[in-house]
Design an enzyme around this catalytic site. Structure first.
Site, short mmCIF file in Angstrom:
data_model
loop_
_atom_site.label_atom_id
_atom_site.label_comp_id
_atom_site.label_asym_id
_atom_site.label_seq_id
_atom_site.Cartn_x
_atom_site.Cartn_y
_atom_site.Cartn_z
N GLN A 113 0.85 -1.21 0.00
CA GLN A 113 0.00 0.00 0.00
C GLN A 113 0.88 1.25 0.00
OE1 GLN A 113 -1.66 0.76 3.78
NE2 GLN A 113 -3.38 1.99 3.07
N SER A 116 0.87 6.41 2.66
CA SER A 116 1.49 7.38 3.56
C SER A 116 2.74 8.01 2.96
CB SER A 116 1.90 6.69 4.87
OG SER A 116 0.80 6.10 5.48
N SER A 148 4.59 -1.32 4.28
CA SER A 148 4.77 -2.70 4.74
C SER A 148 4.93 -3.62 3.54
CB SER A 148 3.56 -3.16 5.54
OG SER A 148 3.32 -2.29 6.61
N GLU A 231 -9.11 -1.65 5.71
CA GLU A 231 -7.84 -1.82 6.43
C GLU A 231 -8.10 -2.00 7.93
OE1 GLU A 231 -5.21 1.61 6.20
OE2 GLU A 231 -3.48 0.36 6.70
N GLU A 364 -5.88 8.12 18.04
CA GLU A 364 -6.50 9.45 18.20
C GLU A 364 -7.47 9.71 17.04
OE1 GLU A 364 -3.19 8.91 18.40
OE2 GLU A 364 -2.98 9.15 20.57
C1 LIG Z 1 3.68 -0.99 11.53
C2 LIG Z 1 3.17 0.05 10.54
C3 LIG Z 1 2.89 -0.33 9.25
C4 LIG Z 1 2.43 0.62 8.32
N1 LIG Z 1 2.20 0.22 7.03
C5 LIG Z 1 1.81 1.12 6.11
C6 LIG Z 1 1.64 0.74 4.73
O1 LIG Z 1 1.85 -0.43 4.36
N2 LIG Z 1 1.29 1.70 3.84
C7 LIG Z 1 1.03 2.99 4.21
O2 LIG Z 1 0.67 3.79 3.34
N3 LIG Z 1 1.21 3.40 5.51
C8 LIG Z 1 1.59 2.50 6.45
N4 LIG Z 1 1.79 2.89 7.76
C9 LIG Z 1 1.66 4.31 8.09
C10 LIG Z 1 0.46 4.69 8.95
O3 LIG Z 1 -0.74 4.63 8.24
C11 LIG Z 1 0.74 6.11 9.48
O4 LIG Z 1 1.88 6.03 10.32
C12 LIG Z 1 -0.43 6.67 10.26
O5 LIG Z 1 -1.51 6.96 9.43
C13 LIG Z 1 -0.02 7.95 11.05
O6 LIG Z 1 0.60 8.87 10.23
P1 LIG Z 1 1.98 9.56 10.63
O7 LIG Z 1 2.93 8.46 11.00
O8 LIG Z 1 2.37 10.47 9.54
O9 LIG Z 1 1.70 10.35 11.97
P2 LIG Z 1 1.01 11.82 12.08
O10 LIG Z 1 -0.21 11.85 11.22
O11 LIG Z 1 2.06 12.85 11.84
O12 LIG Z 1 0.56 11.84 13.59
C14 LIG Z 1 1.48 12.09 14.66
C15 LIG Z 1 0.68 12.11 15.96
O13 LIG Z 1 -0.29 13.18 15.91
C16 LIG Z 1 -1.60 12.68 16.13
N5 LIG Z 1 -2.54 13.42 15.28
C17 LIG Z 1 -2.37 13.76 13.97
N6 LIG Z 1 -3.46 14.43 13.52
C18 LIG Z 1 -4.35 14.48 14.55
C19 LIG Z 1 -5.67 15.01 14.70
N7 LIG Z 1 -6.30 15.61 13.70
N8 LIG Z 1 -6.28 14.85 15.91
C20 LIG Z 1 -5.65 14.23 16.95
N9 LIG Z 1 -4.39 13.71 16.86
C21 LIG Z 1 -3.76 13.82 15.68
C22 LIG Z 1 -1.55 11.23 15.73
O14 LIG Z 1 -2.55 10.47 16.36
C23 LIG Z 1 -0.14 10.82 16.17
O15 LIG Z 1 -0.15 10.52 17.53
C24 LIG Z 1 2.24 1.97 8.71
C25 LIG Z 1 2.54 2.33 10.03
C26 LIG Z 1 3.01 1.41 10.95
C27 LIG Z 1 3.32 1.84 12.35
#
Ligand SMILES: Cc1cc2nc3c(=O)[nH]c(=O)nc-3n(C[C@H](O)[C@H](O)[C@H](O)COP(=O)(O)OP(=O)(O)OC[C@H]3O[C@@H](n4cnc5c(N)ncnc54)[C@H](O)[C@@H]3O)c2cc1C
Length: 385
Positions: A113, A116, A148, A231, A364
């Site tokens: 996928q 992100s 992933s 998902e 969150e």
């Molecule tokens: C093990 C693992 C596998 C993954 N696999 C994939 C994959 O295969 N493909 C893919 O595309 N992505 C993948 N991801 C990514 C995952 O979808 C993102 O990490 C996730 O959506 C959070 O985005 P970010 O890491 O940019 O954090 P951010 O969006 O920057 O968030 C940082 C913090 O701020 C908080 N926050 C952000 N906005 C808000 C809001 N509006 N209100 C309250 N709190 C908020 C969040 O909850 C978090 O605690 C994976 C992640 C992990 C950990």
């Protein structure tokens, strides 16, 4: 005309097994099972199914398992089976379904996928990877992250920006990207467990034929929502027997190692067991609802409670084991062929569970979705994932 009852489907499996040897060639067997409509029984004929009621899937799976038939190793292709397939089924053309669904189901082609990005996770719709029209296709440039199993994947579901001038949700288009295409570079990202289950993916001048576009140009966000809702169910609503998953590890430890027990933890273990069982039954119910249609925002609740429980239970296990529970056996860098949430040791489970409240939408974000779209509470500033 198929007999869409449990007995009718058991009869179909028995007839299939009379002409296909389950101990023979694995791929050939799985392809034939797909062609016979016994892969996803609720899919329409020609797409791996029979148009049968979804709850009969378990009947078919059990009948094949009892005969010792090979399965399609679902953990190796969880994104393909849990997210790409339902999206393709709903939004792709007949020709696209014909090309992709069978090798996806048999496990011959693994999917990942590409959603992100470094600055677009929760706020996914702000992603910046560009797809620019070029002849009979598109040229894609950008960077994706946390992908992933990109190192295992043959295909990716990709969300890219095709109209930077449009409001952010309207400028996106959904594609299928060939992970073997020139310009796709996959680099491992190492996790706290020591393994690199996910990757960063650089897309540089990657050509995607227009025949690999899913749905209309500019409709990518609508299609991505199908993927995201599936998902959450794929992560949080996996079918498990009682004491399956993390709680089973804890329950066995509690039974087998009385020397580790302390009075205070007894209540905690019981409480976790009850919550895990309630979550399992809620997930079972949700899967039945999902099979009857598309998952709604309720999927966020099972994903949220899965994440909370796996973190709590893996923490309890470490606590129970005391000093022994803090020993991490091996920090060798590996690129696993499938995510392994249960891992080898208590520390592995504890560390891997940290990601559960981030992957597939953070806790969150899921709480906000539940508050607004399930409970109907007043809206907060918009969240997108
Ligand atoms: C093990 C693992 C596998 C993954 N696999 C994939 C994959 O295969 N493909 C893919 O595309 N992505 C993948 N991801 C990514 C995952 O979808 C993102 O990490 C996730 O959506 C959070 O985005 P970010 O890491 O940019 O954090 P951010 O969006 O920057 O968030 C940082 C913090 O701020 C908080 N926050 C952000 N906005 C808000 C809001 N509006 N209100 C309250 N709190 C908020 C969040 O909850 C978090 O605690 C994976 C992640 C992990 C950990």
């Amino acid at each position: 005309m198929s007999d869409h009852t449990a007995d009718g489907l058991r009869g179909l499996v028995a007839a299939f097994l009379r002409t296909h040897d389950p101990s023979g060639d694995r791929t050939g067997f799985l392809r034939a099972r797909f062609d016979a409509g016994l892969a996803w029984v609720h899919h329409p004929p020609g797409r791996g199914g029979l148009g049968a009621p979804p709850h009969l899937q378990a009947v078919v799976d059990d009948a094949f398992a009892e005969a010792g038939a090979p399965d399609n190793q679902p953990r190796r292709n969880s994104i393909g089976l849990g997210m790409a397939a339902p999206t393709l089924l709903r939004h792709a053309s007949e020709a696209q379904c014909r090309r992709w669904l069978r090798p996806l189901w048999t496990g011959e082609e693994v999917w990942c996928q590409l959603f992100s990005e470094p600055d677009a996770g929760s706020d996914l719709a702000s992603l910046r990877t560009r797809a620019v029209p070029d002849g009979d296709g598109w040229v894609v440039d950008g960077q994706k992250v946390w992908t992933s199993l990109a190192h295992e994947a043959r295909w990716a579901i990709l969300l890219a920006r095709t109209d930077p001038a449009a409001p952010k949700h309207h400028g996106l288009t959904y594609f299928v990207c060939d992970m073997a295409a020139p310009g796709v570079q996959v680099r491992p990202l190492r996790q706290a467990t020591g393994e690199a289950e996910f990757n960063e993916v650089f897309l540089t001048g990657v050509r995607i034929p227009d025949t690999h576009r899913i749905g209309e140009v500019g409709h990518g966000w609508r299609i991505a929502r199908t993927t995201l809702m599936n998902e959450r169910v794929a992560i949080g609503g996996r079918p498990l027997p009682r004491e399956g998953g993390m709680v089973g590890v804890l329950a066995r430890l509690w039974r087998e190692r009385p020397d580790l027990r302390t009075g205070g933890l007894h209540e905690e273990v019981l409480h976790a067991w009850v919550r895990a069982e309630a979550a399992r039954l809620a997930a079972l119910r949700l899967r039945q609802l999902v099979a009857a249609g598309q998952p709604g925002p309720e999927g966020s609740a099972v994903k949220l409670s899965f994440a909370e429980l796996s973190q709590r239970i893996s923490g309890l296990e470490v606590e129970l084991r005391g000093a022994e529970g803090l020993r991490h056996d091996d920090w060798t860098m590996r690129r696993p062929v499938a995510p392994d949430l249960l891992g080898r040791t208590a520390t592995y489970r504890y560390l891997r569970a940290r990601g559960n409240s981030i992957e597939g939408g953070t806790s969150e974000i899921l709480r906000t979705i539940i508050a607004e779209r399930v409970l109907g509470l007043p809206a907060e500033p918009r969240v997108d994932r």
